[in-house]
Design an enzyme around this catalytic site. Structure first.
Site: not given
Ligand code: NAP
Length: 307
Positions: A133, A136-137
């Site tokens: 992701c 997200c990261d």
């Protein structure tokens, strides 16, 4: 036992669209979602091809809007995982971690999940440089070098997103041509931070505490080279989340639910919508269309039961 007309499993675009249509049709509808509503679309930074948003719309924002719209029409959202669905005497029984429900019809909108690459180091470094992701990261890789594995829409879209943070983004692809849409390909080719490593597959993800590099095999020659990267983002496709209806609905050889044009599965009263369904184009626009059709079909089915 809680009784509803319709139960929708999954709160991605397909499930939420089904919820909007079902609630507007005055069906007593419950939607189960075990994480954040919006499905995979909610973890996409920007959705550029959903009609109506000429400059694109953020995935989380689109998901929130869909959820708010569904709630406005009276959709009941239950944050719970569905553990089991059975059909007895014409009714569906759903065992969830939020109680047991009975419904006259069910729409499976459970979506798909990213596939693992299944290489050495992948599980070990998951969360320590290996990610599925970018939204997200990605921010953890400011000023660093990352590799994105895969050549489809997800890989190229997320590689482009990662260029906001990383200094260098390698797209590692096993063939000499990307699978992604031409528009995304062009954007990637024109981005000076992106370098495509053709005809290559990772054979190992290496590091001490955190990822420090990957070993790549040239699939034409078999030769192995090392690439120093701080992060590895894996986008090698998705697999359907269809276990819940296995045995009730016919699945294809890859586990996707087979439906007809009305989203009917092989079990009467059980419908499927979105990425979990066998189809040719997996997009938000096709997911919401599936959801709308499934809700209308469920409504007709429930009316038929009464009549
Ligand atoms: P995908 O289209 O199936 O692409 C998977 C990619 O990973 C392919 O390039 C494939 O290579 C590669 N791959 C598969 N297994 C591999 C392995 N073991 N080792 C190395 N490479 C491997 O999957 P996706 O990109 O996740 O997309 C899934 C669906 O969502 C698609 O229908 C896509 O169109 C849709 N989607 C659309 C958008 C958008 O429209 N903006 C964004 C995201 C996703 P090959 O090409 O050689 O097969």
């Amino acid at each position: 036992m809680l009784i509803r007309d319709l139960a929708i499993v999954g709160g991605g675009p397909a499930g939420l669209a089904a919820g909007i249509y079902a609630a507007r049709a005055a069906l007593k509808t419950v939607l189960f979602e075990q994480g954040m509503p919006g499905g995979l679309a909610a973890s996409t930074e920007i959705i550029e091809n959903y009609p109506g948003f000429s400059s694109g719309i953020g995935g989380p924002e689109l998901a929130q809007n869909m959820e708010a719209q569904a709630r406005r029409f009276g959709l009941e959202l239950v944050y719970a995982g569905v553990e089991e669905i059975t059909k007895r005497e014409g009714y569906f029984f759903l065992k969830t971690d939020g109680g047991e429900f009975r419904a006259g019809a069910v729409i499976a909108a459970t979506g798909a999940k990213p596939k693992f690459l299944e290489v050495k180091g992948e599980r070990e470094f998951h969360g320590r440089g290996v990610s599925y992701c970018a939204t997200c990261d990605g921010a953890f890789f400011r000023g660093k070098k990352v590799a994105v594995i895969g050549g489809g829409d997800s890989a190229v879209e997320e590689a482009l997103f990662l260029t906001r943070f990383a200094d260098k983004v390698f797209i590692v692809h096993r063939r000499g041509e990307l699978r992604a849409a031409k528009y995304l390909q062009q954007k990637a080719m024109n981005n000076e931070k992106i370098q495509i490593v053709w005809h290559s597959v990772p054979v190992e993800i290496k590091g001490e505490d955190m990822v420090a590099g990957i070993s790549l095999k040239d699939v034409r020659t078999g030769s192995i080279t090392d690439l120093d990267v701080d992060g590895v983002f894996i986008y090698v496709g998705h697999s359907p989340i269809s276990n819940l209806v296995r045995g009730m609905a016919d699945l294809d050889e890859n586990g996707y639910i087979i439906t007809d044009d009305e989203m009917r599965t092989s079990t009467a009263g059980l419908f499927a919508a979105g990425d979990v369904r066998r189809k040719t184009l997996r997009q938000v626009v096709t997911a919401v269309a599936d959801g709308a059709i499934a809700a209308v079909s469920a409504e007709k089915y429930l009316e038929g039961l009464k009549g």
